[in-house]
Design an enzyme around this catalytic site. Structure first.
Site, PDB file in Angstrom:
ATOM      1  CB  ALA A  42      -0.971   0.041   1.210  1.00 43.17           C
ATOM      2  CG  LEU A  43       3.845   2.301   3.321  1.00 45.13           C
ATOM      3  CD1 LEU A  43       4.941   1.859   3.616  1.00 45.13           C
ATOM      4  CD2 LEU A  43       2.920   3.194   3.509  1.00 45.13           C
ATOM      5  CB  ILE A  68      -5.402  -7.105   8.121  1.00 48.36           C
ATOM      6  CG1 ILE A  68      -6.177  -7.532   7.054  1.00 48.36           C
ATOM      7  CG2 ILE A  68      -5.763  -7.919   9.115  1.00 48.36           C
ATOM      8  CD1 ILE A  68      -6.975  -8.455   6.635  1.00 48.36           C
ATOM      9  CB  THR A  72       3.901  -4.652  15.282  1.00 46.55           C
ATOM     10  OG1 THR A  72       3.943  -4.272  13.672  1.00 46.55           O
ATOM     11  CG2 THR A  72       4.464  -5.614  15.239  1.00 46.55           C
ATOM     12  CG  HIS A  74       4.147  -2.533   9.706  1.00 44.14           C
ATOM     13  ND1 HIS A  74       5.343  -1.644   8.353  1.00 44.14           N
ATOM     14  CD2 HIS A  74       3.836  -2.666   8.305  1.00 44.14           C
ATOM     15  CE1 HIS A  74       5.102  -1.536   7.675  1.00 44.14           C
ATOM     16  NE2 HIS A  74       4.284  -2.439   7.388  1.00 44.14           N
ATOM     17  NE  ARG A 112     -14.853  -2.469   6.460  1.00 46.04           N
ATOM     18  CZ  ARG A 112     -15.784  -3.117   7.795  1.00 46.04           C
ATOM     19  NH1 ARG A 112     -15.552  -4.294   7.473  1.00 46.04           N
ATOM     20  NH2 ARG A 112     -16.534  -1.924   8.416  1.00 46.04           N
TER      21      ARG A 112
END
Length: 140
Positions: A42-43, A68, A72, A74, A112
């Site tokens: 995604a980044l 998801i 952590t 992250h 979703r």
């Protein structure tokens, strides 16, 4: 007819397939062309959209991915920074529908992503098309 690029972070393939199905259907139902580009996560989506925009091959974009929550911090970084970067590109006038879903677990993601349920891929595509329409309207 517009050319729309779906940029997907292919981390959860089965969920992405559903999101892409919904997005592709919305774009094609509106009479536009669609292509899919895959990035690692995604980044990387905002960077890929920025590069594709510079190529002038596409009129609008749909960001697709699934983040998801894990054990952590992250999750917060990926969810927040990808949304922030997409919003920055949108504020620069790039029509982008954000279909990166951020959820607590896979069950939420399935609801979703599924085109027969929440259809977040289709909603993101419709958002990109709405922004493209506004861009055309205000370009006069």
């Amino acid at each position: 007819m517009a050319r729309i690029l779906i940029v997907e972070a292919r981390f959860y393939a089965h969920l992405n397939d559903m999101l892409i199905t919904g997005a592709r259907a919305a774009i094609m139902d509106a009479g536009h062309e669609v292509e899919v580009l895959t990035v690692p996560g995604a980044l990387e989506i905002p960077g890929a959209i920025a590069l594709a925009m510079e190529s002038e091959q596409y009129d609008g974009f749909v960001a697709i991915g699934v983040v998801i929550r894990g054990e952590t911090y992250h999750f917060e970084i990926v969810a927040g920074e990808s949304a922030r970067a997409i919003m920055a590109l949108t504020m620069d006038g790039i029509p982008i529908g954000n279909g990166i879903i951020t959820v607590e677990n896979e069950a939420q993601a399935l609801v979703r992503a599924d085109p027969a349920q929440r259809n977040k891929g289709g909603e993101a595509a419709k958002a990109a098309l709405a922004l493209l329409h506004l861009q055309d309207r205000f370009a006069r």
